[in-house]
Scaffold this motif. Sequence first.
Motif, PDB file in Angstrom:
ATOM      1  N   UNK A 128       0.854  -1.186   0.000  1.00  0.00           N
ATOM      2  CA  UNK A 128       0.000   0.000   0.000  1.00  0.00           C
ATOM      3  C   UNK A 128       0.888   1.232   0.000  1.00  0.00           C
ATOM      4  N   UNK A 129       0.636   2.170  -0.967  1.00  0.00           N
ATOM      5  CA  UNK A 129       1.531   3.322  -1.139  1.00  0.00           C
ATOM      6  C   UNK A 129       1.045   4.598  -0.473  1.00  0.00           C
ATOM      7  N   UNK A 130      -0.191   4.597  -0.026  1.00  0.00           N
ATOM      8  CA  UNK A 130      -0.746   5.827   0.549  1.00  0.00           C
ATOM      9  C   UNK A 130      -0.230   6.094   1.952  1.00  0.00           C
ATOM     10  N   UNK A 131      -0.766   7.142   2.534  1.00  0.00           N
ATOM     11  CA  UNK A 131      -0.365   7.520   3.888  1.00  0.00           C
ATOM     12  C   UNK A 131      -0.928   6.507   4.899  1.00  0.00           C
ATOM     13  N   UNK A 132      -0.067   6.054   5.800  1.00  0.00           N
ATOM     14  CA  UNK A 132      -0.484   5.164   6.880  1.00  0.00           C
ATOM     15  C   UNK A 132       0.021   5.743   8.193  1.00  0.00           C
ATOM     16  N   UNK A 133      -0.889   5.971   9.129  1.00  0.00           N
ATOM     17  CA  UNK A 133      -0.467   6.420  10.455  1.00  0.00           C
ATOM     18  C   UNK A 133      -0.711   5.274  11.424  1.00  0.00           C
ATOM     19  N   UNK A 134       0.320   4.925  12.178  1.00  0.00           N
ATOM     20  CA  UNK A 134       0.214   3.789  13.108  1.00  0.00           C
ATOM     21  C   UNK A 134       0.038   4.296  14.527  1.00  0.00           C
ATOM     22  N   UNK A 135      -0.860   3.673  15.245  1.00  0.00           N
ATOM     23  CA  UNK A 135      -1.092   4.054  16.642  1.00  0.00           C
ATOM     24  C   UNK A 135      -0.703   2.852  17.497  1.00  0.00           C
ATOM     25  N   UNK A 136       0.568   2.785  17.871  1.00  0.00           N
ATOM     26  CA  UNK A 136       1.045   1.607  18.608  1.00  0.00           C
ATOM     27  C   UNK A 136       1.383   1.900  20.063  1.00  0.00           C
ATOM     28  N   UNK A 137       1.580   3.156  20.383  1.00  0.00           N
ATOM     29  CA  UNK A 137       1.908   3.558  21.752  1.00  0.00           C
ATOM     30  C   UNK A 137       1.659   5.063  21.861  1.00  0.00           C
ATOM     31  N   UNK A 138       1.859   5.633  23.028  1.00  0.00           N
ATOM     32  CA  UNK A 138       1.550   7.053  23.224  1.00  0.00           C
ATOM     33  C   UNK A 138       2.356   7.932  22.265  1.00  0.00           C
ATOM     34  N   UNK A 139       3.649   7.597  22.096  1.00  0.00           N
ATOM     35  CA  UNK A 139       4.492   8.422  21.218  1.00  0.00           C
ATOM     36  C   UNK A 139       3.961   8.398  19.784  1.00  0.00           C
TER      37      UNK A 139
END
Lengths: 369, 419
Positions: free
Chosen positions: A233-244
């Motif tokens: 997948x080439x689009x924008x991906x935002x990962x939410x894995x921890x507070x940072x």
Amino acid sequence: MFTDAMGLILADNKKISLGELSSPRALSAMPFAGRYRIIDFTLSNMVNSGIKNVGILTYNKYKSLMDHLGTGAAWSLDRKNDGLHILPPYVNSEATSISGDEELAGLIDFLRTSRTTYVIVANSNIVFNTKFDELIKSHKQTGADISVMYNKDGLKSGKPFYILDTDKNGFVKDMLFNPEKSSSNKSSLGVICLRRDLLIDSIARQMAHGLTHFGIHSFVKMYDELKVHALEYNGVVLRINNVQSYFYSSMSLIDDAIRNDLFWNGEPVYTKVKDEAPTLYFDNANVGNAIISDGCRIYGNVEESIIFRGVTISKNTTIKNCIIMQDSHISENCQLENVILDKNSFVRPGVRLIGHRDYPVVIGKGAGI
Amino acid sequence: MTKAEVVAMILAGGQGSRLGVLTKKLAKPAVPFGSRYRIIDFTMSNCVNSGIEIVGVLSQYQPLALNTYVGNGHPWDLDRNNAGAYILPPYQRSGKSDWYKGTANAIYQNRDFLDDANPTYIVVLSGDHIYKMNYEEMIRAHIEKGADATLAVIEVPWEEAPRFGILNTKSDDVITEFVEKPANPESNLASMGVYVFTWSVLREALIEDETNPDSSNDFGKNIVPMLLNQGKKLSAYRYAGYWKDVGTIASLWETNMDILDRPEEINLVDRSWRIYSRNPVKPSHFIGPDASVVNSALTDGCRIYGNVVHSVLSNSVVVEKGAYVKDCVLFPGVVVKAGASIERCIVDFGTIIGKDVSAGANVSGESPYINKKLCSGGICVFERGLVIKEGAIIPANSMVDSDLKVAPEKSVIESTFRV
């Protein structure tokens, strides 16, 4: 137009904790981008792909998620046939506590009621805007048993993450969990496509082997016996894995290119409607590089921040690099920098709260400061 | 439909011709207002907040957008099993069919709808006023006073009274006379166009009014005087809150500005009396690095890189870097390009104000677009779906209309598109 797939979203992830932020709610119910919950993105992706039957698998802390999803009307999933199904742990009357067996047995029943050929199964710790048409098409073309989406975030993904190694035809030959180093930079998005009957058989087999927890990567791991194909997948991906990563991902929305990819170039992202008033900016308001939601009253200074619905920023107050969640009130003469302030918090006059860019100060839901 | 104690009927069929190009493709009640609303949202929300569950919306002029907007009533919680929002256009029937001839005729033509609900009281409302009012309290007053009809009234300044329909009353606010726009008013109680009727009384009056070929079938002109002649008890219900008729360009602009200048009066943030609207499904708005936004109202989907002063912006408005927007009302999807400067402009859906355009109250000069009949106070109005030429100059009191015949060298319209 006629999508032969149903959706299954795993609303929580036992490997991921956002500390105080995720203590009152499932991961997928984390507020994001001013007016959304994380699950809105995956759910909208499914709906925008023409999927009309979505199951949401939860195991605890699902109250705020259920409040948010309601009947599914906001996603046009309030239907007579199919629609939205929240799947809390299935507890029969004899059981005294919830074990994973019930979780999985209830899931199999739900999957059996559907009539579609395919299922898209997705974790809810990523934010992206896509349609799954490409995934389903590629799944059929490659003749894979399982197709998994990835991007090239590699070791930057933020723990926990899975790195995929593939052969030259794109079939997975190895998978590493939180590796320190890796020759591959293909980081799984935690989204797979497979036949519904294969999913049911696999869950039944896993249960027979004593496994009680449902995880997407336990299917990807079957690359030795099944054909598992990886799709980039080439689009924008935002990962939410921890507070940072929650903080970075939120702040990255200030970048026009990222915001456009998530909200303007593709299909709409649906969320629960709140019917707030418009936001009012007063005489001395001074706002730059900020995402502001409806129902706010801005009298002070806001810089590089995300402001959720119904927030008041009073006079002579400066908010910088902060996430201020719904219905919070910041009084006069305050200075907040690198702070994540959860819902319904009240900051009294003259308070100064300064966090570090990499370690924001996190204030829990309903705090009085 | 189940029997209801009260049914509300919203008159939403008028053309609103004084709003010029804004109502060319849109019925007045569907015109955007106050950043995130349509005008009719106020009346619809008042009904729901007053506990009225059956709401008929009488549409006739350009009904498409209004019908789509009201839809199944979901945004106002009016999607009920045996009640809810009902769009009521004029329809063909065996024998005599007609358009709605007047406000009273519109209700008359829908007496079958009302008979099905069989209410004791009906509330007749207009879909083009901005106010928050509890109709339940008004109905209670109607019952307590034993009235056949109750008309909501608002005290207006004496010098403005000749512009309104004025009600003369005797003790205990019993109405003795209705005078449309009196030159020498005897009272300063203006009718707000909010009526409560005992349905059986109104039903008879409507049928009788239809037999009179000279009647214009209007509530104010015909029904109220007829009821007074019949000796029915008509009571005035005094309302003291914020109330504005947005029938003209000037009043539409002023009422929008009230949201900024008198936010406590209409009080949109009051959670006990929310104004509901259909949601545009857009992300939160964004204020760019060099932008400046003061004294303004904004909503979802706006992207601001320039200067916005004292303006009301609907969803998805874009103001580019270096653009200047002052005292404006911008409808959904409007784009103001870099270097453009606009003041006191109302810009309809999607119109693109080209680079370096100068328009509005502070611009003088001659122009074929000047329309002093509809525009006043320097206000300029732009039709929907226009691309305004780069560098165009549009003086105060202009109405930019693509149907206006203008010599090509004087035209400010580059092209038009469908919104």
